[in-house]
Design a protein around this motif. Sequence first.
Motif, PDB file in Angstrom:
ATOM      1  N   ASP A  36     -12.030 -66.187  -3.157  1.00  0.00           N
ATOM      2  CA  ASP A  36     -11.220 -65.192  -2.457  1.00  0.00           C
ATOM      3  C   ASP A  36     -10.029 -64.793  -3.319  1.00  0.00           C
ATOM      4  O   ASP A  36      -9.461 -65.615  -4.047  1.00  0.00           O
ATOM      5  CB  ASP A  36     -10.715 -65.756  -1.127  1.00  0.00           C
ATOM      6  CG  ASP A  36     -11.842 -65.978  -0.124  1.00  0.00           C
ATOM      7  OD1 ASP A  36     -12.893 -65.308  -0.260  1.00  0.00           O
ATOM      8  OD2 ASP A  36     -11.670 -66.808   0.781  1.00  0.00           O
ATOM      9  N   ASN A  37      -9.652 -63.528  -3.241  1.00  0.00           N
ATOM     10  CA  ASN A  37      -8.455 -63.008  -3.914  1.00  0.00           C
ATOM     11  C   ASN A  37      -8.467 -63.325  -5.409  1.00  0.00           C
ATOM     12  O   ASN A  37      -7.553 -63.951  -5.944  1.00  0.00           O
ATOM     13  CB  ASN A  37      -7.188 -63.575  -3.262  1.00  0.00           C
ATOM     14  CG  ASN A  37      -5.989 -62.658  -3.479  1.00  0.00           C
ATOM     15  OD1 ASN A  37      -6.130 -61.456  -3.563  1.00  0.00           O
ATOM     16  ND2 ASN A  37      -4.804 -63.241  -3.562  1.00  0.00           N
ATOM     17  N   TRP A  68      -2.382 -66.129  -1.669  1.00  0.00           N
ATOM     18  CA  TRP A  68      -2.693 -65.095  -0.663  1.00  0.00           C
ATOM     19  C   TRP A  68      -1.682 -63.969  -0.637  1.00  0.00           C
ATOM     20  O   TRP A  68      -2.020 -62.825  -0.320  1.00  0.00           O
ATOM     21  CB  TRP A  68      -2.783 -65.733   0.729  1.00  0.00           C
ATOM     22  CG  TRP A  68      -1.456 -66.225   1.246  1.00  0.00           C
ATOM     23  CD1 TRP A  68      -0.943 -67.468   1.127  1.00  0.00           C
ATOM     24  CD2 TRP A  68      -0.474 -65.461   1.964  1.00  0.00           C
ATOM     25  NE1 TRP A  68       0.296 -67.558   1.693  1.00  0.00           N
ATOM     26  CE2 TRP A  68       0.610 -66.338   2.231  1.00  0.00           C
ATOM     27  CE3 TRP A  68      -0.399 -64.144   2.411  1.00  0.00           C
ATOM     28  CZ2 TRP A  68       1.751 -65.924   2.913  1.00  0.00           C
ATOM     29  CZ3 TRP A  68       0.746 -63.729   3.086  1.00  0.00           C
ATOM     30  CH2 TRP A  68       1.798 -64.610   3.344  1.00  0.00           C
ATOM     31  N   GLU A  69      -0.410 -64.252  -0.999  1.00  0.00           N
ATOM     32  CA  GLU A  69       0.613 -63.216  -0.835  1.00  0.00           C
ATOM     33  C   GLU A  69       0.590 -62.147  -1.923  1.00  0.00           C
ATOM     34  O   GLU A  69       1.351 -61.188  -1.863  1.00  0.00           O
ATOM     35  CB  GLU A  69       2.009 -63.846  -0.758  1.00  0.00           C
ATOM     36  CG  GLU A  69       2.462 -64.553  -2.025  1.00  0.00           C
ATOM     37  CD  GLU A  69       2.120 -66.028  -2.034  1.00  0.00           C
ATOM     38  OE1 GLU A  69       2.714 -66.758  -2.837  1.00  0.00           O
ATOM     39  OE2 GLU A  69       1.257 -66.445  -1.229  1.00  0.00           O
ATOM     40  N   GLU A  71      -2.032 -59.476  -3.978  1.00  0.00           N
ATOM     41  CA  GLU A  71      -3.379 -58.932  -3.959  1.00  0.00           C
ATOM     42  C   GLU A  71      -3.974 -58.885  -5.368  1.00  0.00           C
ATOM     43  O   GLU A  71      -3.410 -58.276  -6.285  1.00  0.00           O
ATOM     44  CB  GLU A  71      -3.375 -57.541  -3.335  1.00  0.00           C
ATOM     45  CG  GLU A  71      -2.984 -57.571  -1.856  1.00  0.00           C
ATOM     46  CD  GLU A  71      -3.244 -56.248  -1.164  1.00  0.00           C
ATOM     47  OE1 GLU A  71      -4.139 -55.500  -1.603  1.00  0.00           O
ATOM     48  OE2 GLU A  71      -2.554 -55.976  -0.170  1.00  0.00           O
ATOM     49  N   ASN A  73      -6.538 -57.322  -6.481  1.00  0.00           N
ATOM     50  CA  ASN A  73      -6.957 -56.000  -6.973  1.00  0.00           C
ATOM     51  C   ASN A  73      -5.791 -55.232  -7.600  1.00  0.00           C
ATOM     52  O   ASN A  73      -5.982 -54.415  -8.503  1.00  0.00           O
ATOM     53  CB  ASN A  73      -7.635 -55.173  -5.874  1.00  0.00           C
ATOM     54  CG  ASN A  73      -6.713 -54.878  -4.710  1.00  0.00           C
ATOM     55  OD1 ASN A  73      -5.694 -55.536  -4.525  1.00  0.00           O
ATOM     56  ND2 ASN A  73      -7.075 -53.909  -3.901  1.00  0.00           N
ATOM     57  N   TYR A  74      -4.551 -55.509  -7.149  1.00  0.00           N
ATOM     58  CA  TYR A  74      -3.395 -54.885  -7.788  1.00  0.00           C
ATOM     59  C   TYR A  74      -3.203 -55.429  -9.203  1.00  0.00           C
ATOM     60  O   TYR A  74      -2.913 -54.682 -10.137  1.00  0.00           O
ATOM     61  CB  TYR A  74      -2.124 -55.135  -6.965  1.00  0.00           C
ATOM     62  CG  TYR A  74      -2.038 -54.355  -5.680  1.00  0.00           C
ATOM     63  CD1 TYR A  74      -2.705 -53.143  -5.525  1.00  0.00           C
ATOM     64  CD2 TYR A  74      -1.282 -54.828  -4.613  1.00  0.00           C
ATOM     65  CE1 TYR A  74      -2.621 -52.423  -4.347  1.00  0.00           C
ATOM     66  CE2 TYR A  74      -1.184 -54.121  -3.431  1.00  0.00           C
ATOM     67  CZ  TYR A  74      -1.855 -52.911  -3.292  1.00  0.00           C
ATOM     68  OH  TYR A  74      -1.759 -52.213  -2.126  1.00  0.00           O
ATOM     69  N   ASN A 186      -3.075 -49.274   3.832  1.00  0.00           N
ATOM     70  CA  ASN A 186      -3.464 -48.580   2.611  1.00  0.00           C
ATOM     71  C   ASN A 186      -4.427 -47.450   2.961  1.00  0.00           C
ATOM     72  O   ASN A 186      -4.980 -47.399   4.069  1.00  0.00           O
ATOM     73  CB  ASN A 186      -4.152 -49.554   1.640  1.00  0.00           C
ATOM     74  CG  ASN A 186      -3.191 -50.606   1.100  1.00  0.00           C
ATOM     75  OD1 ASN A 186      -2.047 -50.298   0.789  1.00  0.00           O
ATOM     76  ND2 ASN A 186      -3.660 -51.841   1.002  1.00  0.00           N
ATOM     77  N   SER A 190      -7.073 -51.000   4.401  1.00  0.00           N
ATOM     78  CA  SER A 190      -6.780 -52.422   4.205  1.00  0.00           C
ATOM     79  C   SER A 190      -5.291 -52.694   4.427  1.00  0.00           C
ATOM     80  O   SER A 190      -4.451 -51.797   4.415  1.00  0.00           O
ATOM     81  CB  SER A 190      -7.193 -52.862   2.802  1.00  0.00           C
ATOM     82  OG  SER A 190      -6.455 -52.154   1.822  1.00  0.00           O
ATOM     83  N   SER A 192      -1.819 -54.117   3.206  1.00  0.00           N
ATOM     84  CA  SER A 192      -1.171 -54.281   1.907  1.00  0.00           C
ATOM     85  C   SER A 192      -0.437 -55.607   1.799  1.00  0.00           C
ATOM     86  O   SER A 192      -0.160 -56.277   2.801  1.00  0.00           O
ATOM     87  CB  SER A 192      -0.175 -53.140   1.673  1.00  0.00           C
ATOM     88  OG  SER A 192       0.931 -53.269   2.566  1.00  0.00           O
ATOM     89  N   TYR A 193      -0.104 -55.955   0.562  1.00  0.00           N
ATOM     90  CA  TYR A 193       0.725 -57.136   0.306  1.00  0.00           C
ATOM     91  C   TYR A 193       2.051 -57.017   1.061  1.00  0.00           C
ATOM     92  O   TYR A 193       2.531 -57.980   1.655  1.00  0.00           O
ATOM     93  CB  TYR A 193       0.977 -57.265  -1.195  1.00  0.00           C
ATOM     94  CG  TYR A 193       2.178 -58.113  -1.551  1.00  0.00           C
ATOM     95  CD1 TYR A 193       2.103 -59.500  -1.575  1.00  0.00           C
ATOM     96  CD2 TYR A 193       3.404 -57.508  -1.868  1.00  0.00           C
ATOM     97  CE1 TYR A 193       3.201 -60.274  -1.898  1.00  0.00           C
ATOM     98  CE2 TYR A 193       4.514 -58.274  -2.178  1.00  0.00           C
ATOM     99  CZ  TYR A 193       4.402 -59.663  -2.197  1.00  0.00           C
ATOM    100  OH  TYR A 193       5.502 -60.413  -2.505  1.00  0.00           O
ATOM    101  N   LYS A 196       1.633 -57.810   4.737  1.00  0.00           N
ATOM    102  CA  LYS A 196       1.413 -59.247   4.958  1.00  0.00           C
ATOM    103  C   LYS A 196       2.719 -60.018   4.854  1.00  0.00           C
ATOM    104  O   LYS A 196       3.033 -60.867   5.687  1.00  0.00           O
ATOM    105  CB  LYS A 196       0.406 -59.784   3.934  1.00  0.00           C
ATOM    106  CG  LYS A 196      -1.009 -59.268   4.115  1.00  0.00           C
ATOM    107  CD  LYS A 196      -1.897 -59.783   2.978  1.00  0.00           C
ATOM    108  CE  LYS A 196      -3.303 -59.206   3.044  1.00  0.00           C
ATOM    109  NZ  LYS A 196      -4.130 -59.627   1.885  1.00  0.00           N
TER     110      LYS A 196
END
Length: 256
Positions: A36-37, A68-69, A71, A73-74, A186, A190, A192-193, A196
């Motif tokens: 994940d992530n 987790w905090e 992302e 993909n960024y 987003n 989704s 966003s960071y 969250k």
Amino acid sequence: MTISFTGTIKKDQTIIELADGQGTLTISSKKVAPADNSFKLYFQNRHCIGIDFAPKEFDTLILVTLPWEMEANYLSHSFLALAEENRLPISKPKETAKQIPANVLPKIEETREQFLHLLTTLGYFFLPAETKKKKPAKARHRWTKEVSEIPFTVHFRGSKATLYWKSRNEMLVKKGATMMAEAPLNKDGSVSYAAKYGDKLRADHQENISGNKTTADIILKSVNEVSLFLYFGGTNSWLEILDENGKSLDEWTRVD
């Protein structure tokens, strides 16, 4: 740059874990189980030739896993942007990640530089030395006792609050502040960071919140936390926090 980490060496992979849960690098000559992530970097002869898309031939795969905090993909998008800026021949997905929000960009670039430094130290190269570009210096701000006594206000995205920068790591949001009710999603729907982290800050102070208003003074650690708490970021908040004459916190405290 100093980076603390621990390493585990196995038969066909090495696992590097950064201190304080900042992320993990799994270096392997074979396929790595997805996580994940995370995203993948592909290397040939210790030079990066692919980002999240496998080239025809490679000898090393590095899985980058983030907390987790932040992302993944960024961060992968930031690596892709750096590759494109330097015109590197990199295998990449046909569809790349969405644009990185302005409030997240500094942290993403800081993390990218940290991983680049670590990869280079381990002997894996992303940029040729002669093309690596210096990161522009970030604006610096200095707290003063004078500033600590000034009531600042912010009006952005439906939020409204009075703030005091009480000490270097202490910003006070006065009781009665109005917060943005819901974080925007987003473009792809989704979360966003920023959303969250903003929700986490609100959860941390839920006993002093009713609806979208604060019922007591709340202490936060930074301008960034204030922006995420009140309106989920989305702007340069040093420019949005103003005194009674419209002078920004940036103007009051910026060190050139």
